[in-house]
Design a protein around this motif. Structure first.
Motif: not given
Length: 450
Positions: A25-26, A58-61, A445-450
């Motif tokens: 989902n991210f 970087l592939g989330y790290g 503040v608003t949330s940002v979906g990934k």
């Protein structure tokens, strides 16, 4: 503006065969922004239209050395010619385990394939060792996608739930049985009083405290200098297993990971990501007495692909490079230049901000002043402005997550020239966003979906 005709067409195909066109989902950024990658090389990735991006996700790290590192690819290529899975121990497992033990100081190691698997099994080992069932975790921390710990993650907490004194565990997904919440105690990070009060009241039920030594999904917030030693003392006093989730920090912020960097020893440690430079592998390490709880017929730890040749050969090569070269120092030099340069650009633009984390894994909060100490602080930053700047950078060929709670990651392939190019494009993106009339100052503040 960049053009994405091939990427967009291929993404529409992906949506026909995978929910939302992604396998995590991210990875979904919306129908008009989700990327389809063709290849990676060093600090860069390329989409199907040939657009190049300087990559700080970087592939989330995992990619600590750079995409497609020749020495790692060559070792894996040579190793798999003799087969990849045998339902038996291989030389590659032994070599990788010996490297982990030498670099981190853990006594023993078991392999798995993802960070989720590693934390899931570490929690089972802790429960088996103590005979207790509950676990303390901290708000905003993410320990994988299994049901037992998928509570009060950064993405679940659009707004903190409950008071600081008595937080409410917030389930991060539908489909998780409600009864599991009874096994979870969530607390704010860096809150000495809350932890001590909770442990003293409930220690007889608490099997483990699991903690990311620095917040990998909440702006890379660092621990108070005494917080990790404090957890260590409490766990020793009350017979609780201290688990360091080093899926992100392991082999990234120091050769021995967070244990080395912060000078605190955990009972169990989970590793993944950087240990294989992007190849799928994870590990649980820890004290011999606790690791030996894994007894055939008594405490289950298994997996068809655990210790497979692909992952362990990649780990053997990656860890050898990290242990014997200045790769981590080069990644840190890139991060230091970025942290300093980003701060200067934001200051010049008149945007209040706080830069947090380690040079190899950092973030920054916008329209925020002071030093963030926990996930609740991240919620008071301007997440919307960060996302706008992130998308403007994306259009200019610089890729980082468009939510400040996910860190920037650096690699040994991010040279000074690459960093300078990044900062130039970041400055252009900030100017472009401000020209659109985005207000600078406290924002809703608003949330940002990934």
């Amino acid at each position: 503006m960049r053009q994405w005709p091939k990427t967009r067409a291929r993404f529409l195909r992906a949506k026909e065969v995978m929910p939302w066109g992604v396998t995590s989902n991210f990875r979904y950024w919306g129908d008009d922004q989700t990327i389809v990658v063709s290849r990676g090389e060093g600090p860069y990735i390329y989409d199907l239209d040939g657009n190049r991006y300087i990559d700080y996700r970087l592939g989330y790290g995992p990619v600590i050395l750079g995409h497609g590192h020749p020495a790692v690819v060559e070792r894996v290529s040579q190793a798999i010619r003799d087969g990849v899975i045998f339902a038996a121990t291989t030389e590659w497992e032994i070599r990788a385990a010996e490297r982990i033990i030498r670099m981190t100081g853990v006594d023993m190691v078991r392999f798995s394939n993802s960070g989720t698997e590693a934390t899931m099994h570490a929690l089972r080992i802790a429960r088996a060792y103590t005979g207790r069932e509950k676990v303390i975790k901290f708000e905003g921390q993410y320990h994988g996608h299994h049901d037992y710990l998928l509570f009060s993650t950064a993405m679940a907490l659009r707004q903190p739930m409950g008071s600081r004194r008595h937080p409410i565990p917030v389930v991060a997904s539908s489909g998780i049985p409600r009864v599991i919440a009874d096994l979870i105690i969530t607390l704010p990070f860096n809150d000495f009083e809350a932890v001590e009060r909770t442990v003293k009241a409930k220690w007889g039920d608490i099997a483990a405290i699991i903690v990311e030594p620095m917040l990998g999904n909440s702006a890379a917030i660092m621990p108070h200098p005494e917080f990790l030693p404090f957890l260590r003392r409490l766990c020793d006093e009350y017979g609780i297993v201290l688990i360091f989730d080093e899926v992100k920090t392991g082999f990234r912020i120091a050769r021995g990971g967070a244990q080395e960097f912060f000078g605190v020893r955990a009972d169990l440690v989970t590793y993944a990501k950087a240990m294989g430079n992007g190849f799928p592998i994870s590990a649980i390490g820890g004290k011999r007495e606790i690791m030996m709880t894994i007894e055939p017929g008594a405490v289950a730890h298994a997996g068809t692909y655990n210790g497979n040749v692909v992952g362990t050969a990649a780990a053997d090569a990656t860890l050898e490079i990290l242990e014997t070269t200045d790769a981590l120092e080069r990644a840190a030099q890139a991060g230091e230049r970025l942290m300093k340069g980003i701060s200067e650009i934001l200051t010049e633009a008149g945007i209040p901000h706080a830069v947090s984390g380690h040079p190899n894994m950092f973030s920054f909060l916008l329209n925020f002043e002071g030093t963030p100490r926990d996930h609740r602080d991240t919620m008071s930053s301007d997440i919307e402005l960060y996302a706008e700047i992130g998308l403007a950078c994306y259009e200019r060929g610089v890729m980082f997550e468009v939510d400040p709670r996910e860190p920037w990651f650096t690699s040994a392939a991010h040279t000074p020239e690459v960093v300078d190019e990044t900062l130039n494009r970041f400055a252009d993106a900030v100017r472009a966003v401000l020209r659109k009339g985005k207000p600078v100052g406290p924002a809703e503040v608003t949330s940002v979906g990934k």
